[in-house]
Design a protein around this motif. Sequence first.
Motif, mmCIF file in Angstrom:
data_model
loop_
_atom_site.group_PDB
_atom_site.id
_atom_site.type_symbol
_atom_site.label_atom_id
_atom_site.label_comp_id
_atom_site.label_asym_id
_atom_site.label_seq_id
_atom_site.Cartn_x
_atom_site.Cartn_y
_atom_site.Cartn_z
ATOM 1 N N GLN A 23 3.814 -12.705 5.112
ATOM 2 C CA GLN A 23 2.896 -13.236 4.092
ATOM 3 C C GLN A 23 1.644 -12.372 3.971
ATOM 4 O O GLN A 23 0.958 -12.404 2.952
ATOM 5 N N LYS A 24 1.339 -11.578 5.011
ATOM 6 C CA LYS A 24 0.205 -10.632 4.966
ATOM 7 C C LYS A 24 0.738 -9.199 4.993
ATOM 8 O O LYS A 24 0.047 -8.274 5.465
ATOM 9 N N LEU A 25 1.918 -9.029 4.515
ATOM 10 C CA LEU A 25 2.573 -7.706 4.482
ATOM 11 C C LEU A 25 2.514 -7.009 5.846
ATOM 12 O O LEU A 25 2.360 -5.796 5.934
ATOM 13 N N LYS A 60 9.390 -6.426 1.652
ATOM 14 C CA LYS A 60 8.329 -5.776 0.877
ATOM 15 C C LYS A 60 7.551 -4.726 1.668
ATOM 16 O O LYS A 60 7.139 -3.713 1.112
ATOM 17 N N ALA A 64 1.329 -3.001 5.837
ATOM 18 C CA ALA A 64 0.407 -2.574 4.776
ATOM 19 C C ALA A 64 -0.968 -2.216 5.317
ATOM 20 O O ALA A 64 -1.968 -2.298 4.600
ATOM 21 N N ALA A 66 -4.046 -1.748 8.679
ATOM 22 C CA ALA A 66 -4.828 -2.584 9.585
ATOM 23 C C ALA A 66 -5.296 -3.802 8.794
ATOM 24 O O ALA A 66 -5.450 -3.723 7.564
ATOM 25 N N ASP A 67 -5.496 -4.916 9.484
ATOM 26 C CA ASP A 67 -5.925 -6.131 8.786
ATOM 27 C C ASP A 67 -7.381 -5.966 8.366
ATOM 28 O O ASP A 67 -8.306 -6.053 9.186
ATOM 29 N N ILE A 68 -7.549 -5.729 7.085
ATOM 30 C CA ILE A 68 -8.878 -5.387 6.554
ATOM 31 C C ILE A 68 -9.867 -6.533 6.791
ATOM 32 O O ILE A 68 -11.055 -6.303 7.030
ATOM 33 N N LEU A 110 1.344 1.711 4.748
ATOM 34 C CA LEU A 110 0.032 2.167 4.274
ATOM 35 C C LEU A 110 -0.976 2.138 5.416
ATOM 36 O O LEU A 110 -0.903 1.273 6.297
ATOM 37 N N PRO A 134 -4.599 5.046 2.404
ATOM 38 C CA PRO A 134 -5.633 4.720 1.399
ATOM 39 C C PRO A 134 -7.016 4.445 1.974
ATOM 40 O O PRO A 134 -7.874 3.917 1.271
HETATM 41 N N1 COA Z 1 -5.110 -6.357 5.484
HETATM 42 C C1 COA Z 1 -5.202 -7.700 5.297
HETATM 43 N N2 COA Z 1 -4.458 -8.357 4.407
HETATM 44 C C2 COA Z 1 -3.586 -7.657 3.686
HETATM 45 C C3 COA Z 1 -3.438 -6.277 3.817
HETATM 46 C C4 COA Z 1 -4.251 -5.616 4.778
HETATM 47 N N3 COA Z 1 -4.171 -4.313 5.002
HETATM 48 N N4 COA Z 1 -2.498 -5.835 2.935
HETATM 49 C C5 COA Z 1 -2.070 -6.937 2.283
HETATM 50 N N5 COA Z 1 -2.721 -8.028 2.725
HETATM 51 C C6 COA Z 1 -2.556 -9.424 2.284
HETATM 52 C C7 COA Z 1 -3.211 -9.668 0.937
HETATM 53 O O1 COA Z 1 -4.579 -9.903 1.115
HETATM 54 C C8 COA Z 1 -2.437 -10.863 0.475
HETATM 55 O O2 COA Z 1 -2.927 -12.010 1.154
HETATM 56 P P1 COA Z 1 -3.180 -13.395 0.348
HETATM 57 O O3 COA Z 1 -1.839 -13.740 -0.231
HETATM 58 O O4 COA Z 1 -3.653 -14.340 1.407
HETATM 59 O O5 COA Z 1 -4.184 -13.063 -0.693
HETATM 60 C C9 COA Z 1 -1.043 -10.620 0.982
HETATM 61 O O6 COA Z 1 -1.180 -9.698 2.049
HETATM 62 C C10 COA Z 1 -0.107 -10.020 -0.050
HETATM 63 O O7 COA Z 1 -0.720 -8.837 -0.573
HETATM 64 P P2 COA Z 1 -1.006 -8.588 -2.134
HETATM 65 O O8 COA Z 1 -2.143 -7.643 -2.261
HETATM 66 O O9 COA Z 1 -1.122 -9.893 -2.852
HETATM 67 O O10 COA Z 1 0.370 -7.895 -2.569
HETATM 68 P P3 COA Z 1 0.568 -6.889 -3.792
HETATM 69 O O11 COA Z 1 2.045 -6.729 -3.942
HETATM 70 O O12 COA Z 1 -0.220 -7.301 -4.968
HETATM 71 O O13 COA Z 1 -0.053 -5.493 -3.294
HETATM 72 C C11 COA Z 1 -0.475 -3.721 -1.698
HETATM 73 C C12 COA Z 1 0.509 -4.796 -2.206
HETATM 74 C C13 COA Z 1 0.129 -3.145 -0.408
HETATM 75 C C14 COA Z 1 -0.617 -2.607 -2.741
HETATM 76 C C15 COA Z 1 -1.850 -4.349 -1.409
HETATM 77 O O14 COA Z 1 -1.650 -5.488 -0.606
HETATM 78 C C16 COA Z 1 -2.839 -3.448 -0.713
HETATM 79 O O15 COA Z 1 -3.384 -2.569 -1.323
HETATM 80 N N6 COA Z 1 -3.076 -3.693 0.605
HETATM 81 C C17 COA Z 1 -4.050 -2.960 1.378
HETATM 82 C C18 COA Z 1 -3.538 -1.567 1.710
HETATM 83 C C19 COA Z 1 -4.610 -0.797 2.475
HETATM 84 O O16 COA Z 1 -5.655 -0.445 1.959
HETATM 85 N N7 COA Z 1 -4.298 -0.532 3.758
HETATM 86 C C20 COA Z 1 -5.168 0.266 4.586
HETATM 87 C C21 COA Z 1 -6.035 -0.598 5.390
HETATM 88 S S1 COA Z 1 -7.134 0.381 6.406
#
Ligand code: COA
Length: 260
Positions: A23-25, A60, A64, A66-68, A110, A134
């Motif tokens: 759910q948090k990828l 999916k 994705a 580290a947990d931002i 990512l 990214p």
């Molecule tokens: N940290 C914390 N939460 C994250 C996350 C991360 N790196 N990547 C995804 N999530 C969470 C989202 O916040 C979302 O949570 P929510 O449903 O409670 O809002 C859930 O995972 C699903 O992600 P979402 O963004 O809705 O999916 P999407 O298909 O629209 O987009 C991505 C997918 C991967 C493009 C997008 O999630 C993203 O850009 N993630 C961050 C990638 C990143 O910058 N990683 C480097 C971190 S240093």
Amino acid sequence: MTYQQLLIEVKNNILYITINRPQKLNALNKEVLTELAHAIASAQTDKQVQAILLTGSGEKAFVAGADISEFQNYNLEEGKQLAKDGHNHVFNAIENSNKPVIAAINGFALGGGLELAMACHIRIASDNAKLGLPEVTLGLIPGYGGTQRLAQLVGKGLAFEMIFTADMISAEKAHQIGLVNHVVSQGELLAKAEEILEKIKQRAPLALASAIKTVNAGVNAQIDGYQTEIDEFGNCFNTKDFKEGVNAFLEKRKAKFVGE
Ligand code: COA
């Protein structure tokens, strides 16, 4: 340890580690990192485990990043500590694992997710995977070894381009530039990893450990990789598996290695 964020299973002497926060990828929060560190450390001395397969839950994402949400308020010291702990307990531990580790990249890899895959010895991606670093979009740089390992794997020029632009690349492109070893359909991903692991499992475990140590030494400026190779090559001669391997070859039979 009871794992809350990972699915752990040993099957046919392969340790399957699945990061399980779909759910948090599968983003790497503290708990995931602590559990990963524990799983990797325990595998080193577990005689049931000959190799490790690391993947993400769901269709999916591999991971994705580290947990931002966890580090949004960190200061310089806290940021530094985050990277240092990650390096020491997880990413370097995987790279230096004495048992081969394959990443099965089943979707987004990512930031810390790609860094995790790059710490593994071999990477296989499904054709829907997207890979990138990214961090600069967050005002950061990769902090889990990504600046070093991406340049080692694809060369400085492409590493700079990926880090500067923060662009995600396709699995096919990643294959073209040597970032992943194979690309297969998502349905075939684990089977492809298992096919490679089955071969690896037939090889001499101590020789594999020496190969890991030696290849890694070559990209560590603090260590003379060539000298490490000489030392590790010599150590191989002192093992039962070396004698068994050579005897089996000379006797035209399949070797039976015992890891001693
Ligand atoms: N940290 C914390 N939460 C994250 C996350 C991360 N790196 N990547 C995804 N999530 C969470 C989202 O916040 C979302 O949570 P929510 O449903 O409670 O809002 C859930 O995972 C699903 O992600 P979402 O963004 O809705 O999916 P999407 O298909 O629209 O987009 C991505 C997918 C991967 C493009 C997008 O999630 C993203 O850009 N993630 C961050 C990638 C990143 O910058 N990683 C480097 C971190 S240093």
